[in-house]
Design a protein around this motif. Structure first.
Motif, short mmCIF file in Angstrom:
data_model
loop_
_atom_site.label_atom_id
_atom_site.label_comp_id
_atom_site.label_asym_id
_atom_site.label_seq_id
_atom_site.Cartn_x
_atom_site.Cartn_y
_atom_site.Cartn_z
N CYS A 314 19.10 9.48 -48.49
CA CYS A 314 20.44 9.21 -47.93
C CYS A 314 21.18 8.09 -48.66
N ASP A 319 30.66 7.98 -46.55
CA ASP A 319 30.91 7.78 -45.12
C ASP A 319 31.08 9.12 -44.41
N GLU A 321 29.80 12.00 -45.20
CA GLU A 321 28.51 12.70 -45.08
C GLU A 321 27.64 12.07 -43.98
N PHE A 322 27.63 10.73 -43.91
CA PHE A 322 26.92 10.09 -42.80
C PHE A 322 27.48 10.55 -41.47
N ASN A 323 28.78 10.63 -41.37
CA ASN A 323 29.41 11.03 -40.11
C ASN A 323 29.09 12.47 -39.73
N ILE A 326 25.61 12.32 -38.28
CA ILE A 326 25.66 11.65 -36.97
C ILE A 326 26.24 12.58 -35.92
N ARG A 350 26.97 5.22 -32.94
CA ARG A 350 27.10 5.76 -34.29
C ARG A 350 26.54 4.77 -35.32
N ASP A 351 26.79 3.48 -35.10
CA ASP A 351 26.27 2.47 -36.03
C ASP A 351 24.74 2.48 -36.03
N ARG A 354 23.58 5.46 -38.02
CA ARG A 354 23.81 5.26 -39.46
C ARG A 354 22.75 4.33 -40.04
N THR A 355 22.42 3.28 -39.31
CA THR A 355 21.40 2.35 -39.78
C THR A 355 20.07 3.06 -39.97
N TYR A 357 19.61 6.37 -40.54
CA TYR A 357 19.71 7.28 -41.69
C TYR A 357 19.66 6.52 -43.01
N GLN A 358 20.22 5.32 -43.04
CA GLN A 358 20.23 4.55 -44.29
C GLN A 358 18.84 4.11 -44.72
#
Length: 360
Positions: A314, A319, A321-323, A326, A350-351, A354-355, A357-358
């Motif tokens: 990832c 942004d 793609e992350f969304n 999510i 959502r944050d 994202r954390t 997935y990162q």
């Protein structure tokens, strides 16, 4: 309190060599000489006479080899249904899936869509199917997914990765022959087995837990520990027990649900095409916050079998793609409620996702 009256697989046969009884099982179900049995077979078996020569073809019966390079898509299901309708004057006598979770899901989805109008994407969700599926049979050739016993068929659609969850999805007949799993590659054996292990961890730690799901989940969990952490089993015993762990693991979520790993894995699968088993492993490796004991045991299993997971899949995502990932993960509300509770939306932001997935 109103309890859900879930269907189960009505008939199951277990045993090494039980695949040889397929003709005896299917013959009474043939509707006519014009109503074929359609076999969906993982294309890894193309040219494998040891298995394919035992498929009993009569009249207009047909074998369709399907690639599992990608997980099943709604467009693929629609194309297969259209092909069958165009090729035959009558509906098939039955659909038989021979393969891993993807092939079993294809067989379940096609059997549903042959009797329900419209496109398969319109049935992704819970209890949207109105008409009973045609007769369908599942024959797993790899163990762990629980697809042989579940009431869902996981499909990637144009907008989401989500199963057709319905009372008409479970197979009418399952043939559990552990001998069919003898040539599964080591990594695939591990990733699919871990799908079962994660089913158990998520079910046993979920808010939906009850004695029904707990009984099955605890047995599957115990079998996974024996298979993946101990050195006491012969190869045949390991095959037999993993097939039963898969069955019990699937049953453990029939009356409960999965959780965080599956929700996030669906996001990886939808955007990046990561296969379900390895996706669960990639995600679960980072979920100590939610399943500390289960993740510690998973890491022990991973080390014992010298399994290396992909890293950094990832890291270069935008942004947007992350969304997308999510959004897919958050759409699986029953999974989050099982994992966190009814107030999960206050915790799972959502944050936060994202954390997570990162890290992958």
């Amino acid at each position: 309190m109103i309890y859900k009256n879930f269907p189960m697989v009505s008939r199951v046969i277990f045993g090494r060599g039980s695949f040889n009884q397929i003709e005896e099982i299917l013959s009474p179900k043939r509707l006519s000489t014009k109503a074929p049995f359609i076999y969906f077979v993982d294309d890894v078996f193309k040219g494998n006479a040891w298995l394919t020569s035992r498929i009993p073809l009569s009249y207009d019966d047909k074998v369709i080899y399907v690639s599992t390079a990608k997980e099943p898509e709604t467009s693929q299901i629609d194309q297969l249904v259209e092909q069958i309708i165009l090729d035959y004057k009558e509906l098939p006598s039955g659909i038989i899936g021979i393969g891993g979770g993807s092939v079993l899901d294809i067989a379940k989805a096609v059997s549903i869509m042959l009797t329900n109008p419209g496109e398969s994407k319109n049935y992704q969700g819970w209890d949207l199917v109105k008409n009973p599926a045609i007769y369908h049979v599942g024959i797993p050739t790899i163990s762990g997914t629980g697809a042989e016993v579940s009431r869902t068929t996981i499909l990637t659609g144009p907008e989401r990765k989500l199963g057709i969850n319905s009372d008409f999805t479970p197979f009418d007949q399952v043939i559990l022959d552990p001998e069919l799993t003898k040539d599964v590659p080591k990594d695939q054996w591990f990733f699919t087995g871990m799908d079962c292990f994660v089913h158990c961890v998520e079910s046993l730690n979920g808010t939906y837990l009850n004695s029904f799901s707990q009984t099955y989940g605890e047995k599957a969990f115990s079998l996974c520990k024996e298979i993946f952490l101990e050195d006491t089993l012969s190869e045949e015993d390991s095959q037999d027990k993993l097939m039963m762990a898969s069955w019990h693991g699937g049953m453990s979520i029939a009356y409960s649900q999965v959780g965080v790993a599956h929700a996030l894995s669906y996001g990886l699968g939808y955007l990046l095409g990561v296969k379900h088993g390895i996706g669960n492993c990639i995600v679960f490796d980072h979920l100590e916050e939610y399943y500390p004991d289960g993740v510690a045991m998973f890491k022990e299993m991973k080390a014992k079998h010298n399994i290396k997971l992909p890293q950094g899949i990832c890291k270069n995502l935008s942004d947007k793609e992350f969304n997308i990932m999510i959004d897919v993960a958050l759409s699986l509300e029953p999974l989050w409620e099982n994992a966190i509770g009814k107030q999960w939306k206050k915790v799972i932001t959502r944050d936060k996702l994202r954390t997570l997935y990162q890290k992958m």
